[in-house]
Design a protein around this motif. Structure first.
Motif, PDB file in Angstrom:
ATOM      1  N   GLY A 277       0.780  -1.227   0.000  1.00  0.00           N
ATOM      2  CA  GLY A 277       0.000   0.000   0.000  1.00  0.00           C
ATOM      3  C   GLY A 277       0.810   1.275   0.000  1.00  0.00           C
ATOM      4  N   SER A 278       2.141   1.173   0.071  1.00  0.00           N
ATOM      5  CA  SER A 278       2.995   2.367   0.081  1.00  0.00           C
ATOM      6  C   SER A 278       3.151   2.941  -1.317  1.00  0.00           C
ATOM      7  N   GLY A 279       3.737   4.148  -1.409  1.00  0.00           N
ATOM      8  CA  GLY A 279       3.999   4.763  -2.698  1.00  0.00           C
ATOM      9  C   GLY A 279       4.945   3.929  -3.541  1.00  0.00           C
ATOM     10  N   GLN A 280       5.970   3.329  -2.908  1.00  0.00           N
ATOM     11  CA  GLN A 280       6.896   2.467  -3.637  1.00  0.00           C
ATOM     12  C   GLN A 280       6.167   1.259  -4.217  1.00  0.00           C
ATOM     13  N   HIS A 281       5.263   0.706  -3.435  1.00  0.00           N
ATOM     14  CA  HIS A 281       4.483  -0.451  -3.888  1.00  0.00           C
ATOM     15  C   HIS A 281       3.660  -0.087  -5.125  1.00  0.00           C
ATOM     16  N   THR A 282       3.037   1.093  -5.090  1.00  0.00           N
ATOM     17  CA  THR A 282       2.216   1.552  -6.214  1.00  0.00           C
ATOM     18  C   THR A 282       3.078   1.762  -7.463  1.00  0.00           C
ATOM     19  N   PHE A 283       4.256   2.361  -7.290  1.00  0.00           N
ATOM     20  CA  PHE A 283       5.162   2.591  -8.421  1.00  0.00           C
ATOM     21  C   PHE A 283       5.518   1.275  -9.105  1.00  0.00           C
ATOM     22  N   LYS A 284       5.793   0.245  -8.321  1.00  0.00           N
ATOM     23  CA  LYS A 284       6.193  -1.044  -8.878  1.00  0.00           C
ATOM     24  C   LYS A 284       5.016  -1.752  -9.558  1.00  0.00           C
ATOM     25  N   GLU A 285       3.821  -1.540  -9.028  1.00  0.00           N
ATOM     26  CA  GLU A 285       2.638  -2.105  -9.667  1.00  0.00           C
ATOM     27  C   GLU A 285       2.430  -1.521 -11.059  1.00  0.00           C
ATOM     28  N   ARG A 286       2.830  -0.264 -11.259  1.00  0.00           N
ATOM     29  CA  ARG A 286       2.662   0.381 -12.558  1.00  0.00           C
ATOM     30  C   ARG A 286       3.465  -0.297 -13.657  1.00  0.00           C
ATOM     31  N   TRP A 287       4.464  -1.081 -13.277  1.00  0.00           N
ATOM     32  CA  TRP A 287       5.270  -1.813 -14.250  1.00  0.00           C
ATOM     33  C   TRP A 287       4.688  -3.196 -14.550  1.00  0.00           C
ATOM     34  N   GLY A 288       3.588  -3.517 -13.889  1.00  0.00           N
ATOM     35  CA  GLY A 288       3.006  -4.837 -14.064  1.00  0.00           C
ATOM     36  C   GLY A 288       3.649  -5.893 -13.190  1.00  0.00           C
ATOM     37  N   ALA A 289       4.442  -5.444 -12.211  1.00  0.00           N
ATOM     38  CA  ALA A 289       5.096  -6.393 -11.316  1.00  0.00           C
ATOM     39  C   ALA A 289       4.072  -7.042 -10.393  1.00  0.00           C
ATOM     40  N   THR A 290       4.309  -8.300 -10.075  1.00  0.00           N
ATOM     41  CA  THR A 290       3.412  -9.050  -9.191  1.00  0.00           C
ATOM     42  C   THR A 290       4.119  -9.345  -7.868  1.00  0.00           C
ATOM     43  N   PRO A 291       3.345  -9.476  -6.789  1.00  0.00           N
ATOM     44  CA  PRO A 291       3.972  -9.608  -5.467  1.00  0.00           C
ATOM     45  C   PRO A 291       4.444 -11.024  -5.152  1.00  0.00           C
ATOM     46  N   ILE A 292       5.527 -11.084  -4.412  1.00  0.00           N
ATOM     47  CA  ILE A 292       5.990 -12.309  -3.756  1.00  0.00           C
ATOM     48  C   ILE A 292       5.907 -12.037  -2.263  1.00  0.00           C
ATOM     49  N   ASP A 293       5.126 -12.826  -1.559  1.00  0.00           N
ATOM     50  CA  ASP A 293       4.961 -12.615  -0.124  1.00  0.00           C
ATOM     51  C   ASP A 293       6.288 -12.822   0.599  1.00  0.00           C
ATOM     52  N   LEU A 294       6.597 -11.909   1.500  1.00  0.00           N
ATOM     53  CA  LEU A 294       7.756 -12.061   2.363  1.00  0.00           C
ATOM     54  C   LEU A 294       7.252 -12.490   3.735  1.00  0.00           C
ATOM     55  N   CYS A 295       7.381 -13.762   4.010  1.00  0.00           N
ATOM     56  CA  CYS A 295       6.876 -14.336   5.270  1.00  0.00           C
ATOM     57  C   CYS A 295       8.006 -14.349   6.301  1.00  0.00           C
ATOM     58  N   TRP A 296       8.385 -13.174   6.762  1.00  0.00           N
ATOM     59  CA  TRP A 296       9.458 -13.093   7.744  1.00  0.00           C
ATOM     60  C   TRP A 296       8.959 -13.643   9.072  1.00  0.00           C
ATOM     61  N   GLN A 297       9.723 -14.550   9.665  1.00  0.00           N
ATOM     62  CA  GLN A 297       9.326 -15.205  10.906  1.00  0.00           C
ATOM     63  C   GLN A 297      10.388 -15.008  11.985  1.00  0.00           C
ATOM     64  N   TYR A 298       9.918 -15.014  13.236  1.00  0.00           N
ATOM     65  CA  TYR A 298      10.777 -14.652  14.355  1.00  0.00           C
ATOM     66  C   TYR A 298      10.679 -15.664  15.485  1.00  0.00           C
ATOM     67  N   TRP A 299      11.821 -16.162  15.884  1.00  0.00           N
ATOM     68  CA  TRP A 299      11.956 -16.895  17.132  1.00  0.00           C
ATOM     69  C   TRP A 299      12.464 -15.922  18.175  1.00  0.00           C
ATOM     70  N   THR A 300      11.927 -15.978  19.381  1.00  0.00           N
ATOM     71  CA  THR A 300      12.418 -15.136  20.472  1.00  0.00           C
ATOM     72  C   THR A 300      12.768 -15.999  21.667  1.00  0.00           C
ATOM     73  N   ALA A 301      13.765 -15.579  22.406  1.00  0.00           N
ATOM     74  CA  ALA A 301      14.232 -16.345  23.555  1.00  0.00           C
ATOM     75  C   ALA A 301      13.172 -16.436  24.638  1.00  0.00           C
ATOM     76  N   THR A 302      12.323 -15.410  24.741  1.00  0.00           N
ATOM     77  CA  THR A 302      11.285 -15.384  25.777  1.00  0.00           C
ATOM     78  C   THR A 302       9.992 -16.050  25.340  1.00  0.00           C
ATOM     79  N   GLY A 303       9.845 -16.283  24.033  1.00  0.00           N
ATOM     80  CA  GLY A 303       8.598 -16.813  23.510  1.00  0.00           C
ATOM     81  C   GLY A 303       7.550 -15.761  23.251  1.00  0.00           C
TER      82      GLY A 303
END
Length: 343
Positions: A277-303
């Motif tokens: 939804g950002s301006g950068q995202h919109t600019f890239k959509e104008r080129w016909g680019a399609t998204p690849i989900d970035l599923c960043w995941q986090y382990w934490t020592a405390t849980g």
């Protein structure tokens, strides 16, 4: 057979060959990326290798990033949109994940950030507000050109009519790139990375990295730093000077890069990470680019869920505005001292 995990020391062609043969591999999975980050910033690398009966079944690159400001954590992989493990079977992923947690605990890390594109089946915090935007390429750049939106083609033509031109090359263009890029980072209120990061990438991967510069009457107006791996182009860092926005330097710059890489036989052009939804995202959509989900995941020592910095977080709004008010020269001095802990 039992899968054994070890920490790679040094390198040999078999590790590079394994990475190159794996679907979804990116440049950051190469052992040389881990050593590059270690050499440039001093961040300790732990390149994990899973083997079964002597055969490589998976790799997981990890880098420990320690900072008084931001704590002690592991990241896979820093200075990249991607990371996590490359595995030939699920058992290898289990072994690598367990070893990563063990190493994080041994090194008193507060968290591990896995920059995955597919969520792992473990109890981890999942962040999904970012995507990479990718455009399919063709050997004939005219195929890509004809598929672009009419308005996008017009913006490229307008830039050409205004007299903008694009050159590309290697480390000889780093001065132009870094000057324009740091100006834009200062305007955005974001600490800039040290110049030595880009020097390190170009030195470690001289055949992969390339800089593109859009100029108007000799003045650099927009810049792009990209690198390639196995048919995949990653447009990692780019910027355009706001005074020239109306001329469209970003459009002619990106088209020149796309055209170049079509002729080089690349298959995908990755515009890089964006907040949905950002301006950068919109600019890239104008080129016909399609998204690849970035599923960043986090382990934490405390849980507990990690405390993540987000661009729309009101806690950082005042700091961003203060950074914008710094003299440009000061941002170029202070930013490189802070940003290595924000990879």
């Amino acid at each position: 057979m039992e899968i054994q995990t070890t920490i790679l020391e040094g390198n040999s062609p078999e590790y590079d060959e394994f990475v190159r043969a794996m679907p979804g591999a990116k440049l950051c999975y190469m052992p040389a990326w881990t050593w590059m980050v270690e050499n440039v910033f001093g961040h300790k690398g732990f390149y994990l290798v899973a083997r079964e009966a002597g055969s490589i079944r998976g790799v997981l690159p990890l880098t420990q990033v320690r900072s008084r400001l931001f704590g002690n954590r592991m990241i896979s992989q820093p200075f990249s949109d991607y990371g996590g493990a490359l595995v030939a079977e699920p058992a290898a992923l289990d072994a690598l994940y367990d070893r990563a947690v063990q190493i994080a605990r041994e090194n008193h890390c507060e968290s591990i950030e896995f920059r995955n594109t597919q969520a792992w089946p473990y109890k981890l915090y999942l962040r999904t507000d970012k995507v990479s935007m990718c455009l399919a390429l063709a050997s004939d750049p005219q195929e890509v050109w004809k598929a672009l939106r009419h308005k996008t083609r017009n913006r490229v033509r307008k830039a050409e009519t205004e007299g903008l031109t694009v050159t590309s090359g290697g480390i000889e263009l780093l001065d132009d790139f870094y000057r324009v890029w740091t100006i834009r980072m200062h305007e955005l209120g974001t600490p800039c990375y040290p110049r030595r990061l880009f020097t390190g990438i170009m030195t470690a991967f001289p055949d992969a990295a390339r800089i593109f510069v859009a100029r108007l009457h000799g003045v650099a107006t927009a810049v792009l730093f990209a690198y390639t791996f196995q048919g995949w182009v990653q447009s990692c860092w780019g910027a355009a000077l706001r005074d020239y926005d109306s001329l469209g330097p970003n459009y002619i710059l990106n088209w020149a890069a796309i055209e170049h890489y079509c002729r080089q036989g690349m298959r995908w052009f990755d515009f890089g990470r964006s907040t949905v939804g950002s301006g950068q995202h919109t600019f890239k959509e104008r080129w016909g680019a399609t998204p690849i989900d970035l599923c960043w995941q986090y382990w934490t020592a405390t849980g507990e869920d990690p405390a993540l910095a987000r661009p729309d977080d009101p806690r950082y709004a005042r700091k961003v505005e203060m950074w914008k008010k710094l003299p440009l020269w000061a941002s170029r001095v202070i930013g490189p001292a802070i940003s290595p802990a924000l990879p």
